[in-house]
Design a protein around this motif. Structure first.
Motif, PDB file in Angstrom:
ATOM      1  N   SER A 111       0.811  -1.218   0.000  1.00 30.75           N
ATOM      2  CA  SER A 111       0.000   0.000   0.000  1.00 30.75           C
ATOM      3  C   SER A 111       0.843   1.266   0.000  1.00 30.75           C
ATOM      4  N   LEU A 112       2.031   1.217   0.590  1.00 28.95           N
ATOM      5  CA  LEU A 112       2.883   2.408   0.571  1.00 28.95           C
ATOM      6  C   LEU A 112       3.462   2.653  -0.816  1.00 28.95           C
ATOM      7  N   ASP A 113       3.639   1.598  -1.574  1.00 30.79           N
ATOM      8  CA  ASP A 113       4.214   1.692  -2.925  1.00 30.79           C
ATOM      9  C   ASP A 113       3.092   2.026  -3.915  1.00 30.79           C
ATOM     10  N   LYS A 114       3.074   3.260  -4.396  1.00 28.41           N
ATOM     11  CA  LYS A 114       1.975   3.712  -5.266  1.00 28.41           C
ATOM     12  C   LYS A 114       1.886   2.900  -6.560  1.00 28.41           C
ATOM     13  N   TYR A 115       3.014   2.483  -7.085  1.00 27.90           N
ATOM     14  CA  TYR A 115       3.000   1.736  -8.342  1.00 27.90           C
ATOM     15  C   TYR A 115       2.430   0.341  -8.130  1.00 27.90           C
ATOM     16  N   LEU A 116       2.887  -0.367  -7.108  1.00 22.13           N
ATOM     17  CA  LEU A 116       2.366  -1.702  -6.843  1.00 22.13           C
ATOM     18  C   LEU A 116       0.891  -1.655  -6.449  1.00 22.13           C
ATOM     19  N   THR A 117       0.513  -0.650  -5.676  1.00 22.96           N
ATOM     20  CA  THR A 117      -0.903  -0.488  -5.313  1.00 22.96           C
ATOM     21  C   THR A 117      -1.759  -0.358  -6.559  1.00 22.96           C
ATOM     22  N   ASN A 118      -1.303   0.469  -7.489  1.00 20.50           N
ATOM     23  CA  ASN A 118      -2.042   0.673  -8.725  1.00 20.50           C
ATOM     24  C   ASN A 118      -2.188  -0.631  -9.506  1.00 20.50           C
ATOM     25  N   LEU A 119      -1.101  -1.403  -9.578  1.00 18.60           N
ATOM     26  CA  LEU A 119      -1.136  -2.674 -10.308  1.00 18.60           C
ATOM     27  C   LEU A 119      -2.111  -3.667  -9.670  1.00 18.60           C
ATOM     28  N   VAL A 120      -2.047  -3.800  -8.344  1.00 20.37           N
ATOM     29  CA  VAL A 120      -2.911  -4.757  -7.660  1.00 20.37           C
ATOM     30  C   VAL A 120      -4.373  -4.361  -7.801  1.00 20.37           C
ATOM     31  N   LEU A 121      -4.682  -3.091  -7.570  1.00 19.17           N
ATOM     32  CA  LEU A 121      -6.070  -2.650  -7.660  1.00 19.17           C
ATOM     33  C   LEU A 121      -6.613  -2.806  -9.078  1.00 19.17           C
ATOM     34  N   LYS A 122      -5.803  -2.455 -10.058  1.00 18.70           N
ATOM     35  CA  LYS A 122      -6.236  -2.612 -11.451  1.00 18.70           C
ATOM     36  C   LYS A 122      -6.529  -4.073 -11.756  1.00 18.70           C
ATOM     37  N   HIS A 123      -5.655  -4.962 -11.309  1.00 18.78           N
ATOM     38  CA  HIS A 123      -5.846  -6.400 -11.539  1.00 18.78           C
ATOM     39  C   HIS A 123      -7.132  -6.895 -10.888  1.00 18.78           C
ATOM     40  N   ILE A 143       0.544  14.244 -12.472  1.00 15.05           N
ATOM     41  CA  ILE A 143       1.070  14.627 -11.165  1.00 15.05           C
ATOM     42  C   ILE A 143       2.303  13.780 -10.904  1.00 15.05           C
ATOM     43  N   ALA A 144       3.426  14.423 -10.637  1.00 16.41           N
ATOM     44  CA  ALA A 144       4.646  13.700 -10.289  1.00 16.41           C
ATOM     45  C   ALA A 144       4.658  13.466  -8.781  1.00 16.41           C
ATOM     46  N   LYS A 145       4.798  12.198  -8.372  1.00 12.96           N
ATOM     47  CA  LYS A 145       4.771  11.839  -6.959  1.00 12.96           C
ATOM     48  C   LYS A 145       5.931  10.898  -6.635  1.00 12.96           C
ATOM     49  N   PRO A 146       6.472  10.989  -5.412  1.00 11.13           N
ATOM     50  CA  PRO A 146       7.408   9.948  -4.979  1.00 11.13           C
ATOM     51  C   PRO A 146       6.698   8.601  -4.975  1.00 11.13           C
ATOM     52  N   ARG A 147       7.425   7.533  -5.279  1.00 10.05           N
ATOM     53  CA  ARG A 147       6.789   6.227  -5.408  1.00 10.05           C
ATOM     54  C   ARG A 147       6.273   5.698  -4.078  1.00 10.05           C
ATOM     55  N   TRP A 148       7.012   5.919  -2.993  1.00 10.63           N
ATOM     56  CA  TRP A 148       6.560   5.369  -1.713  1.00 10.63           C
ATOM     57  C   TRP A 148       6.642   6.416  -0.602  1.00 10.63           C
ATOM     58  N   GLU A 149       5.674   7.294  -0.589  1.00  9.70           N
ATOM     59  CA  GLU A 149       5.511   8.272   0.486  1.00  9.70           C
ATOM     60  C   GLU A 149       4.029   8.445   0.781  1.00  9.70           C
ATOM     61  N   GLY A 150       3.724   8.992   1.955  1.00 11.91           N
ATOM     62  CA  GLY A 150       2.355   9.308   2.326  1.00 11.91           C
ATOM     63  C   GLY A 150       2.260  10.736   2.807  1.00 11.91           C
ATOM     64  N   SER A 151       1.073  11.128   3.293  1.00  7.26           N
ATOM     65  CA  SER A 151       0.841  12.469   3.833  1.00  7.26           C
ATOM     66  C   SER A 151       1.205  13.567   2.845  1.00  7.26           C
ATOM     67  N   SER A 152       1.050  13.284   1.558  1.00  5.13           N
ATOM     68  CA  SER A 152       1.352  14.243   0.476  1.00  5.13           C
ATOM     69  C   SER A 152       2.809  14.672   0.442  1.00  5.13           C
ATOM     70  N   LYS A 153       3.706  13.877   1.051  1.00  7.25           N
ATOM     71  CA  LYS A 153       5.133  14.184   0.937  1.00  7.25           C
ATOM     72  C   LYS A 153       5.533  14.209  -0.537  1.00  7.25           C
ATOM     73  N   GLY A 154       6.214  15.273  -0.928  1.00  2.00           N
ATOM     74  CA  GLY A 154       6.682  15.383  -2.299  1.00  2.00           C
ATOM     75  C   GLY A 154       5.637  15.820  -3.301  1.00  2.00           C
ATOM     76  N   VAL A 155       4.418  16.107  -2.848  1.00  2.00           N
ATOM     77  CA  VAL A 155       3.360  16.559  -3.754  1.00  2.00           C
ATOM     78  C   VAL A 155       3.081  18.031  -3.452  1.00  2.00           C
ATOM     79  N   PHE A 156       3.593  18.897  -4.336  1.00  4.78           N
ATOM     80  CA  PHE A 156       3.481  20.331  -4.157  1.00  4.78           C
ATOM     81  C   PHE A 156       2.605  20.942  -5.257  1.00  4.78           C
ATOM     82  N   LYS A 157       2.331  22.217  -5.121  1.00  2.00           N
ATOM     83  CA  LYS A 157       1.514  22.893  -6.142  1.00  2.00           C
ATOM     84  C   LYS A 157       2.129  22.758  -7.526  1.00  2.00           C
TER      85      LYS A 157
END
Length: 353
Positions: A119-131, A163-177
């Protein structure tokens, strides 16, 4: 649920609940100022302990540090309420405490190490949910600078925004305007910033222009249910009408963000949001509690943009307590429901009840 939990015949008593956490601290020179964004304040830990004690339990506080193992073995709690995000910058950090607790045979609240790692890994989360058939936005992965050539191909359709995001962060870390990218040059610049600042891969997520909704889920397996939701918008919409729930927004949410409860969401959208959230919760085999973030695409489909199996529990500013309050609940009941879900899963009971 593992075999040990499912085969437990005799309910076990709980008198003492430990709370394991990471305290937010000042960043060192040269570190990103959002390095400890996911960590909790002392006021959050104290508020949670106070609520747990109001049910008649004793609490013991454990900060995750070099003394944690010794303290757990010499002052062993009957159960742990886990809110620790883990240390370091690796994608397995949220799994650290559950792995330790499982090795010691201590029952705990929340998801297991595997679900937390995915769940922390945005890419793997996306793959699992899509599957699993859960709607998600398109995501492209940038592992290193060799992948920067992908940027040009992503903007072949006019008007596309990522939107460019760090692959494994939460709390909007690395997501700026300025994480919104309207062309390949902006995307490459943001990806390189993530490589340098967060020492990890980046994802480019297709921007969804519709409403943003976050849903709270509590329970396990077929008993998982949505306990509330809220719509998230800007108080003062930008001139271009494009809203990104960024770190700047979250840090100044009282001035910049409007949270509205279920009554502000169309009934059909509410039903869709609850269904998508529960499907995502079950697909990732989460446990006890989570917050599921989603946005609506151009065709009216809500797509999951983030999974929060360790949702913030500050009664003062965290999204889950806020959405639960807007949905008619209160902080006391929220903590009670999380404990109830975990106790039922382990077949535990409060000896003083």
């Amino acid at each position: 649920m593992d075999d040990k939990e499912s085969s437990q015949e005799v309910p076990l008593p709980v008198r003492v609940i430990g709370i394991i956490f990471n305290l937010r601290k000042p960043t060192s020179e040269g570190d990103p100022d959002d390095l400890y964004e996911e960590y909790d304040s002392q006021s959050t830990v104290d508020a949670l302990a106070s609520e747990i004690e109001s049910f008649g339990f004793k609490t013991t506080l454990f900060e995750q540090n070099e003394e944690l193992f010794r303290k757990l073995t010499t002052n062993r709690p009957d159960f742990v309420f886990n809110i620790a995000e883990g240390t370091g910058v690796g994608r397995g950090r949220e799994s650290q405490i559950p792995c330790l607790l499982e090795s010691l045979g201590i029952p705990y609240s929340g998801s297991d190490p595997v679900s937390l790692g995915i769940s922390l890994d945005k890419y793997l989360t996306n793959l699992v949910l899509k599957h699993e058939g859960v709607p998600v936005p398109f995501v492209a992965l940038f592992r290193d600078e060799a992948d920067l050539d992908k940027a040009d191909h992503l903007f072949q359709r006019d008007g596309q925004i990522y939107i460019a995001k760090p692959r494994w962060e939460g709390s909007s870390k690395g997501v700026f305007k300025d994480s919104l990218c309207r062309n390949a040059e902006e995307l490459r610049k943001n990806v390189l910033r993530i490589f340098e600042r967060y020492k990890q891969p980046a994802v480019a997520e297709a921007f969804l222009p519709g409403v943003e909704i976050t849903v709270g889920v509590i329970g396990n397996g077929s008993d998982a249910r949505a306990i509330g939701m809220m719509k998230i918008t800007e108080r003062k919409p930008s001139n271009d009408g494009i809203f990104l729930y960024s770190l700047e927004h979250k840090r100044d949410w009282q001035e910049k963000i409007l949270y509205e409860g279920p009554e502000a969401i169309d009934e059909n959208v509410r039903k869709q949001a609850a269904s998508v959230a529960i499907d995502a919760f079950r697909a990732l085999e989460l446990r006890d509690v989570a917050r599921i973030d989603m946005r609506m695409d151009e065709s009216g489909i809500l797509r999951v943009i983030d999974i929060n199996p360790l949702p913030g529990l500050s009664p003062y500013y965290s999204d889950l307590p806020i959405l639960y309050s807007l949905s008619g609940g209160n902080y006391h009941d929220l903590v009670s429901k999380i404990l109830e879900a975990a106790f039922k899963r382990y077949r535990l009971f409060h000896e003083g009840a």
